[in-house]
Design a protein around this motif. Structure first.
Motif, mmCIF file in Angstrom:
data_model
loop_
_atom_site.group_PDB
_atom_site.id
_atom_site.type_symbol
_atom_site.label_atom_id
_atom_site.label_comp_id
_atom_site.label_asym_id
_atom_site.label_seq_id
_atom_site.Cartn_x
_atom_site.Cartn_y
_atom_site.Cartn_z
ATOM 1 N N ASP A 216 4.121 13.729 -15.504
ATOM 2 C CA ASP A 216 3.969 13.948 -14.353
ATOM 3 C C ASP A 216 4.065 12.561 -13.435
ATOM 4 O O ASP A 216 3.078 12.184 -13.183
ATOM 5 N N GLY A 219 3.337 13.022 -9.916
ATOM 6 C CA GLY A 219 1.731 13.312 -9.666
ATOM 7 C C GLY A 219 1.047 11.958 -9.728
ATOM 8 O O GLY A 219 0.310 11.684 -8.753
ATOM 9 N N ARG A 265 0.525 20.357 -6.204
ATOM 10 C CA ARG A 265 1.245 20.119 -7.227
ATOM 11 C C ARG A 265 0.422 20.109 -8.653
ATOM 12 O O ARG A 265 1.106 20.733 -9.570
ATOM 13 N N PRO A 272 0.304 19.130 -15.029
ATOM 14 C CA PRO A 272 0.054 18.166 -14.059
ATOM 15 C C PRO A 272 -0.657 16.678 -14.480
ATOM 16 O O PRO A 272 -1.042 16.790 -15.665
#
Length: 513
Positions: A216, A219, A265, A272
């Motif tokens: 991610d 993220g 998210r 994640p």
């Protein structure tokens, strides 16, 4: 869960070529880790020189340094995916070359945003290089993967570099009269690391490479931005007069929106950056509060001690630089005391936190009574040593406690979560609040018409803030004395071997606690 592999004969790094002596191999990697940790972008010891050459504000240089600190906190969730995809040789070569490039490029730009980006990248890859070095020689440091041995030894290097780097930087700048000398030196050292790795190692894999997927990146960027927006508010708060400025108001709005997107998210994608389950451990919040307390006590000298030594005692940078060496000695002593406490005395590792609190509280208490305009620099040695000693105890034991609290699946996410507290945000908040408190105390003392000059008013204001710090620290110490913190389990769990971790990652199953 299978136990760690037993070593047959002297420890050996499998990626080294055969002509490198076995006994020398782990020391080479230890040197590599030391160089990676010493590196950065803009170095704290060069702050005044960078400010003078580029006409930058102190807040600008602090923000560049904080980008580097945040970058160090962010790679943890990616580390094992990189370790099981790339070889040791590839990771070390790339990390050394990227950090060297950032150290070189940052010398030739006066753009603060570009400096910030380069500092962040340097911090990110220096942590990647350090992890690869230390994870490779972990079995040399502790053949049973005992974290009560590994973390104290690890933090001897990590915390030692935090205090040794400014000491080395200021001495080099004093000798060569150019702040770029430390960047040249670190660039050369990192290129030497890359050369040694290229010449003496080969690509070695202990298992088939895992696909480099389910990462991610967005993220990571969002969480980084969230931390940096928080840091920006408290770094520039005094300069822009806090919420009276539209810039600060916009920063608060961005902080709220970025936090919202980070959470959304995290909740709505399959892999994640930080999994929602990682936040649900019962003892996690108290642990993060303890990390915040350590940063609160550790941020005191950044404002109050600097104001005292510079504004009252009128010591120069070289004179006060010796305190960095004292703190380095204190950090080493604290880490080794943790090792002695856990492995020789065999005492409960969580009770050691009370000793850490007590030694950290000694710092503001002693400083409160030491403040006077004729103080010698030697009088500051003991309080600085005790503060660094207690700080090292907390870093070692809280990390051990975090490893005990979280299963291996979430432990490295937990390190990033701890980094959200300790790698910049809490330090910036406390420094900003201390700066505001110092200005408020000065204005209040002047408005009261006290018959003192500016130096005496500053000294009185510093003593008042040290007094407040004493009260908070003593209150926390009383809580620790009355409340015996219990460990998560009666016996320390074992860290799985890399083969076991790789196989579980390949099967995409969770890790048993």
């Amino acid at each position: 869960m299978p136990g760690p592999p037993m070593l047959q004969g002297p420890f050996q790094v499998p990626s080294f070529n055969g002509y490198i002596p076995r006994r020398l191999q782990p020391w080479i990697y230890l040197l590599f880790a030391f160089i990676f940790l010493m590196s950065g972008g803009i170095y704290g010891g060069a702050m005044s020189q960078v400010m003078g050459e580029y006409s930058l504000m102190r807040e600008d240089v602090l923000m560049i340094i904080m980008f580097n600190v945040v970058g160090v906190a962010m790679p943890f969730p990616f580390l094992f995916k990189m370790k099981f995809h790339f070889t040791n040789r590839q990771l070390l070569l790339n990390a050394a070359l990227v950090v060297a490039t950032c150290n070189f490029l940052i010398m030739w730009t006066d753009s603060v945003p570009l400096m910030c980006i380069l500092a962040y990248i340097a911090g990110f890859f220096k942590l990647c290089g350090t992890f690869e070095c230390m994870s490779t020689i972990q079995l040399w440091m502790t053949s049973k993967r005992d974290f009560t041995i590994f973390f104290p030894l690890l933090y001897c290097i990590v915390l030692g570099n935090m205090f040794l780097s400014p000491w080395v930087t200021e001495h080099l700048i004093y000798i060569y009269q150019d702040w770029r000398i430390i960047n040249w030196a670190m660039t050369g050292a990192l290129l030497l690391v890359a050369f040694i790795v290229y010449v003496t190692t080969h690509d070695f894999r202990f298992m088939k490479p895992l696909p480099f997927i389910s990462i991610d990146y967005l993220g990571c960027i969002l969480w980084s931005a969230w931390m940096l927006e928080f840091i920006f508010f408290f770094t520039y708060g005094e300069h822009y007069n806090w919420l009276d400025s539209k810039i600060m108001q916009m920063d608060v709005l961005l902080f709220i929106f970025t936090g919202y997107f980070c959470i959304q998210r995290m909740l709505h994608i399959r892999h994640p950056y930080i999994e929602p389950a990682a936040w649900k451990y019962k003892r996690l919040v108290p642990l993060l509060i303890l990390f915040a307390f350590v940063e609160f006590m550790g941020s005191t000298p950044k404002v109050l001690q600097t104001a005292f030594t510079g504004g009252v005692l009128h010591f120069g940078a070289i004179t006060t630089n010796v305190l960095n060496f004292v703190e380095w000695v204190g950090a080493l002593a604290g880490c080794l005391f943790c090792l002695f406490w856990c492995k020789v005395l065999c005492q409960k590792y969580t009770r050691l936190l009370t000793i850490g609190v007590a030694t950290m509280v000694c710092y503001p208490v002693m400083m409160y009574f030491l403040i006077n305009p004729g103080l010698n620099i030697e009088a500051l040695y003991l309080p600085c040593f005790l503060r660094s000693f207690g700080n090292a105890i907390f870093f070692c034991m809280l990390t051990v406690y975090l490893e005990e609290l979280m299963p291996f699946q979430h432990f490295f996410m937990g390190l990033t979560m701890a980094g959200i507290i300790r790698n910049g945000p809490m330090s910036a908040m406390c420094s900003g609040l201390y700066s505001f408190g110092l200005r408020y105390q000065m204005a209040d003392n002047m408005s009261r018409g006290l018959p003192y000059d500016a130096t005496n008013l500053l000294m009185l204001s510093i003593r008042n803030l040290y007094g407040i710090t004493c009260l908070i620290g003593i209150a926390v110490l009383i809580i620790f004395l009355l409340w015996d913190v219990q460990p998560v389990r009666s016996t320390l769990k074992k860290m799985p071997s890399w083969n076991f971790v790789g196989k579980r990652m390949k099967k995409k199953k969770g890790f048993a606690k």
